[in-house]
Enzyme design. Sequence first.
Site, PDB file in Angstrom:
ATOM      1  CE  LYS A  10      -0.397   1.865   3.591  1.00 55.45           C
ATOM      2  NZ  LYS A  10      -0.056   2.997   4.502  1.00 55.45           N
ATOM      3  CG  ASP A 133      -3.671   1.819   6.693  1.00 57.06           C
ATOM      4  OD1 ASP A 133      -4.412   2.819   6.655  1.00 57.06           O
ATOM      5  OD2 ASP A 133      -2.430   1.888   6.755  1.00 57.06           O
TER       6      ASP A 133
END
Length: 266
Positions: A10, A133
């Site tokens: 990410k 997240d």
Amino acid sequence: MRISEPAPAKLNLALQVRGKMPDGRHALETVFAFCTDGDRVEGELADDVTLEVVGPFADGLSGDNLVLTAANALREAARVGQGASLRLIKNLPVASGIGGGSADAAAALRLLTRLWEIDPGHATAVAPALGADVPACLLSLSARGEGAGDKLALIDDPGIANTPVLLVNPLQQLSTGAVFARWDGIDRGPLGDWRAGRNNLEAPARSLVPAIGDILDWLVAQPGAIFTRMSGSGATCFALFADEPARDAAATACPGQWWHLATILR
């Protein structure tokens, strides 16, 4: 039958810290993007839930891994009677700002949804409690995040998809809590276009790991680099490149004391 699921790295193309929410978490505005490379989770049916961790960064993980937490949370939420024998192939540095633990947990949720043949809604339901997240990593698609980063809106930006990118990390773990503790508390306003944005955590991260500044300076100087930034709370930094040959040349030139990954944005 053993199946596998990618856990893409990410990136935060921009990250604006706006303040604190009533529950004590920091209020964020961010733009998530995901790479085609990262960790990988494999699994097959078993009587209980177990986890083996292998790969170049396996030694950096403790036994109480978020993959196990995610698997057990999903098993309970979906009332699954079966278990799973899981293997995490840890290719990404630990505590590096590129969502490794969250991406691994999200990959486990996707894999187990397939393996146990359950409603994907169970994975969506348990993801927020695993980490801010994890919902974004569950999607692994470009998205704008608000709240703690878990309120998501997908974006379709031609400046993101299929863009060559080089990730560089100084091989120094950086605690997210320690970085947030050094944030100056100033709300610098809403995040607009990610290209003109910033990462408000860069300054406190650099105060803890000065090598972040060295990496950013090095990335900016690479021919063909069109955009550079630190991801998340650090210490991984990245550069987007005009083309793959320019990215590959930078990867070849990357100093040996730093970890790097040449990849592409999904």
